[in-house]
Design a protein around this motif. Structure first.
Motif, PDB file in Angstrom:
ATOM      1  N   TRP A 120      80.842  11.935  20.972  1.00  0.00           N
ATOM      2  CA  TRP A 120      79.951  11.563  21.024  1.00  0.00           C
ATOM      3  C   TRP A 120      79.374   9.992  21.295  1.00  0.00           C
ATOM      4  CZ3 TRP A 120      81.542  15.440  17.837  1.00  0.00           C
ATOM      5  CH2 TRP A 120      81.025  16.668  17.748  1.00  0.00           C
ATOM      6  N   ILE A 155      72.538   9.758  24.248  1.00  0.00           N
ATOM      7  CA  ILE A 155      73.748  10.551  23.722  1.00  0.00           C
ATOM      8  C   ILE A 155      74.482  11.575  24.308  1.00  0.00           C
ATOM      9  CG2 ILE A 155      75.448  10.716  21.283  1.00  0.00           C
ATOM     10  CD1 ILE A 155      72.711   9.480  20.431  1.00  0.00           C
ATOM     11  N   LYS A 156      75.708  11.915  25.031  1.00  0.00           N
ATOM     12  CA  LYS A 156      76.068  13.033  25.394  1.00  0.00           C
ATOM     13  C   LYS A 156      77.639  12.842  24.969  1.00  0.00           C
ATOM     14  CE  LYS A 156      73.500  11.839  29.141  1.00  0.00           C
ATOM     15  NZ  LYS A 156      72.197  13.196  29.440  1.00  0.00           N
ATOM     16  N   LYS A 157      77.654  13.977  25.399  1.00  0.00           N
ATOM     17  CA  LYS A 157      79.057  15.026  24.338  1.00  0.00           C
ATOM     18  C   LYS A 157      79.884  14.848  25.748  1.00  0.00           C
ATOM     19  CE  LYS A 157      77.254  18.475  22.698  1.00  0.00           C
ATOM     20  NZ  LYS A 157      76.880  20.244  22.563  1.00  0.00           N
TER      21      LYS A 157
END
Length: 110
Positions: free
Chosen positions: A35, A43-45
């Motif tokens: 994350w 927030i990106k995965k």
């Protein structure tokens, strides 16, 4: 093959900070679920095959570079939203690319 600078500008590479790391046992190759905080981008995965060179705890708060405008990709039961950038070394392992000093999360690479 050469590309133009305008082609390169289509690729959005941003600075992010890893804020959470989990094992990813369902991945075909050993990987972590990451994350990453990209500031104003959110927030990106991502799924990253970096388990040989990095322990989970050493990844927390590490600045990385990632391509943020690829379409999301499903890897097993996880949606990877960005591509974390790294250098593939001789043995096929990956070493992360990162800024050489602290910079604001979300800043774009040009």
């Amino acid at each position: 093959m050469f590309i133009s600078y305008s082609d390169f500008e289509k690729i959005e590479i941003h600075v992010g900070k890893i804020i959470k790391v989990e094992e990813f046992p369902k991945a075909k190759k050993p990987a972590y679920k990451l994350w990453i905080d990209f500031g104003d981008l959110g927030i990106k995965k991502s799924s990253a095959q970096i388990t040989k060179n990095y322990q989970q705890e050493e990844l927390i708060n590490r600045l990385i570079l990632a391509v943020t405008n690829f379409p999301p990709r499903q890897i097993a039961d996880f949606i990877s939203e960005v591509l974390v950038l790294g250098v593939v070394i001789d043995n096929g392992e990956v070493v992360l690319i990162q800024p050489d000093r602290d910079v604001a999360m979300g800043k774009r690479v040009l």
